[in-house]
Design a protein around this motif. Structure first.
Motif, mmCIF file in Angstrom:
data_model
loop_
_atom_site.group_PDB
_atom_site.id
_atom_site.type_symbol
_atom_site.label_atom_id
_atom_site.label_comp_id
_atom_site.label_asym_id
_atom_site.label_seq_id
_atom_site.Cartn_x
_atom_site.Cartn_y
_atom_site.Cartn_z
ATOM 1 N N GLU A 114 -18.269 39.115 5.831
ATOM 2 C CA GLU A 114 -18.500 39.107 4.383
ATOM 3 C C GLU A 114 -19.889 38.605 4.021
ATOM 4 O O GLU A 114 -20.321 38.750 2.873
ATOM 5 C CB GLU A 114 -17.434 38.256 3.680
ATOM 6 C CG GLU A 114 -17.747 36.789 3.499
ATOM 7 C CD GLU A 114 -17.498 35.966 4.762
ATOM 8 O OE1 GLU A 114 -17.573 34.723 4.668
ATOM 9 O OE2 GLU A 114 -17.252 36.546 5.829
ATOM 10 N N HIS A 200 -14.495 39.573 -0.298
ATOM 11 C CA HIS A 200 -15.392 40.682 0.035
ATOM 12 C C HIS A 200 -15.751 41.427 -1.246
ATOM 13 O O HIS A 200 -14.861 41.890 -1.967
ATOM 14 C CB HIS A 200 -14.721 41.658 1.005
ATOM 15 C CG HIS A 200 -14.503 41.103 2.379
ATOM 16 N ND1 HIS A 200 -15.397 41.300 3.406
ATOM 17 C CD2 HIS A 200 -13.498 40.343 2.879
ATOM 18 C CE1 HIS A 200 -14.940 40.697 4.498
ATOM 19 N NE2 HIS A 200 -13.798 40.106 4.204
ATOM 20 N N GLY A 210 -21.877 35.257 0.087
ATOM 21 C CA GLY A 210 -21.303 36.424 0.779
ATOM 22 C C GLY A 210 -22.105 37.670 0.482
ATOM 23 O O GLY A 210 -23.279 37.762 0.811
ATOM 24 N N LEU A 214 -17.966 45.532 1.222
ATOM 25 C CA LEU A 214 -16.710 45.751 1.934
ATOM 26 C C LEU A 214 -16.758 46.915 2.908
ATOM 27 O O LEU A 214 -16.147 46.876 3.982
ATOM 28 C CB LEU A 214 -15.600 45.970 0.899
ATOM 29 C CG LEU A 214 -14.207 46.295 1.390
ATOM 30 C CD1 LEU A 214 -13.673 45.183 2.277
ATOM 31 C CD2 LEU A 214 -13.277 46.524 0.197
ATOM 32 N N ALA A 219 -18.262 45.097 8.282
ATOM 33 C CA ALA A 219 -17.208 44.495 7.464
ATOM 34 C C ALA A 219 -15.914 45.243 7.792
ATOM 35 O O ALA A 219 -15.423 45.174 8.900
ATOM 36 C CB ALA A 219 -17.565 44.559 5.987
ATOM 37 N N ASP A 280 -13.093 44.734 -5.469
ATOM 38 C CA ASP A 280 -13.315 43.673 -4.497
ATOM 39 C C ASP A 280 -12.014 43.407 -3.739
ATOM 40 O O ASP A 280 -10.928 43.811 -4.169
ATOM 41 C CB ASP A 280 -13.782 42.386 -5.189
ATOM 42 C CG ASP A 280 -15.173 42.511 -5.780
ATOM 43 O OD1 ASP A 280 -15.849 43.524 -5.511
ATOM 44 O OD2 ASP A 280 -15.585 41.599 -6.535
#
Length: 416
Positions: A114, A200, A210, A214, A219, A280
């Motif tokens: 992340e 994420h 972060g 994603l 990731a 997210d």
């Protein structure tokens, strides 16, 4: 002790005189080991000499000189006086340090990452982009996940104007001290395991802690880097969820494991996730919090709880829903550390976390950066943290693995 004819051991004020295991028959060391060239050297000379310390095709013991130095000195080596100017120089240094043969190091491949790390050169990335005012607490690199590097190497291109030290502390010494001062805490770190809530962002966002995005390959996006912009939302979510499940399985979770009451609770419970309306994703990792060090075979703390503890303490978010108001009046969340549970996860006693924080401070060494410096960290032996700073600061990172260099789950019956 001279490392080689070319290298000499130096003493720096930030070194910590300590015993890894606090017992009368155990030796004291200066942590970390600090070495430098015995004379002014060119980059080519440095590359040649560091390659002599690295793994060789002729090695039969499986332990290179650099591995032996790490084992003898607490798992961290600070190399100073290097004529490395930029990420490209550092990349060349890394290639020499990786060595050759069966014991050679190879680049780590991140999964479920992340944290945004921008590539700067081959095997060289930016460090965390969290704001300079943000303290990043002690952690073993990506201890939140079943997939983590064996080695972390840091390089200073531009030192900070003020502050910005990298503090390192011995994970093995931390286990030793906590086993004596908070034994139940250490036991539960292994038998229950730890819980990490990992946010994420749907797309890349710079300048935050972060923000990786994603759908990056490192990731939970396609591992081949395929563009997902033409995929349906349903297809994208299904792909991400499959990769999360695969990551959980790499940590020991399975349908069968979830029913086996003899297994640790982190392994039985596995991972969870929640999709936000804006795309997210919040993923809940459950992993062991202790390990056996691959070469010393000593038990070691392996976690990333420090920042979470600090945030909960500063913002007083010990009780659900763990929210607080920022200076701008916005609502934010700071979830404190939890042990894994079967029906529900279990908050970790604040006094145990305070004891861990106390030992991390006592055992830590503040590495003061100068241009060209390199810090080699054994990720299973050493935790690192980053203090706030003022001015400019460019410290870059690289992540490596080695065949067989894996921190296994700590047996619950072990005593040290």
């Amino acid at each position: 002790m001279a490392v080689e004819e070319f290298w000499v051991v130096r003493e720096e004020p930030y070194q910590n005189d300590m015993k890894i295991i606090d017992a009368p028959d155990q030796p004291s060391i200066k942590f970390p080991l600090v070495i430098a060239p015995s004379k002014q050297a060119t980059k080519d000379e440095i590359l040649k000499e560091i390659a002599q310390l690295a793994a060789q095709p002729s090695d039969t013991s499986g332990h290179s000189k650099i591995r032996e130095l790490l084992d003898a000195n607490g798992g961290a080596i600070n190399i100073k006086g290097l004529p490395l100017k930029d990420p490209e120089d550092f990349s060349e240094f890394l290639s020499a340090l990786a060595g050759k043969g069966e014991g050679a190091w190879y680049p780590h491949v991140h999964v479920g990452m992340e944290v945004l790390r921008r590539p700067l050169a081959k095997n060289v990335m930016t460090t965390n982009e969290g704001p300079p005012s943000h303290f990043i607490g002690w952690h073993n690199e990506y201890a939140v996940s079943p997939v983590h590097p064996g080695y972390l190497i840091l390089f200073c291109q531009i030192p900070p104007g003020r502050g910005g030290e990298t503090n390192i502390t011995s994970s093995v010494a931390l286990y030793d001290r906590l086993k004596k001062s908070a034994p139940e805490f250490v036991e539960k770190c292994g038998t229950k395991g730890l819980v990490y809530h990992i946010p994420h962002t749907a797309s890349q966002v710079g300048g935050i802690v972060g923000g990786n995005g994603l759908y990056k390959a490192n990731a939970f996006g396609p591992s081949n880097g395929e563009d997902v912009s033409t995929w349906s939302e349903e297809r994208k979510k299904k792909h991400v969820e499959e990769r999360i499940l695969d990551l959980a399985k790499r940590g020991g979770w399975s349908e069968e494991a979830s029913k086996d009451v003899s297994l640790p609770e982190w392994q039985r419970r596995g991972f969870d996730w929640t999709w936000e309306e804006n795309g997210d994703l919040n993923v809940v990792h459950r992993v062991p919090g202790t390990r056996i060090h691959p070469t010393s075979k000593l038990p070691t703390i392996f976690n990333a709880m420090s920042t979470r503890y600090t945030n909960a303490k500063v913002n007083n978010t010990w009780e659900p829903p763990h929210t607080y108001k920022t200076k701008d009046g916005e609502e934010a969340t700071a979830i404190p550390p939890y042990f894994a549970g079967i029906e529900k996860d279990e908050p970790i006693a604040a006094e145990w976390l305070a004891k861990m924080d106390e030992w991390q401070h006592k055992l830590g060494s503040d590495i003061s950066w100068q241009a060209g410096d390199v810090l080699i960290i054994d990720n299973f032996a050493v935790q690192h943290a980053r203090w706030a700073w003022e001015g400019d600061r460019k410290v870059h990172a690289s992540f490596w693995d080695q065949a067989g260099f894996i921190g296994q789950q700590l047996p619950t019956s072990i005593t040290v």
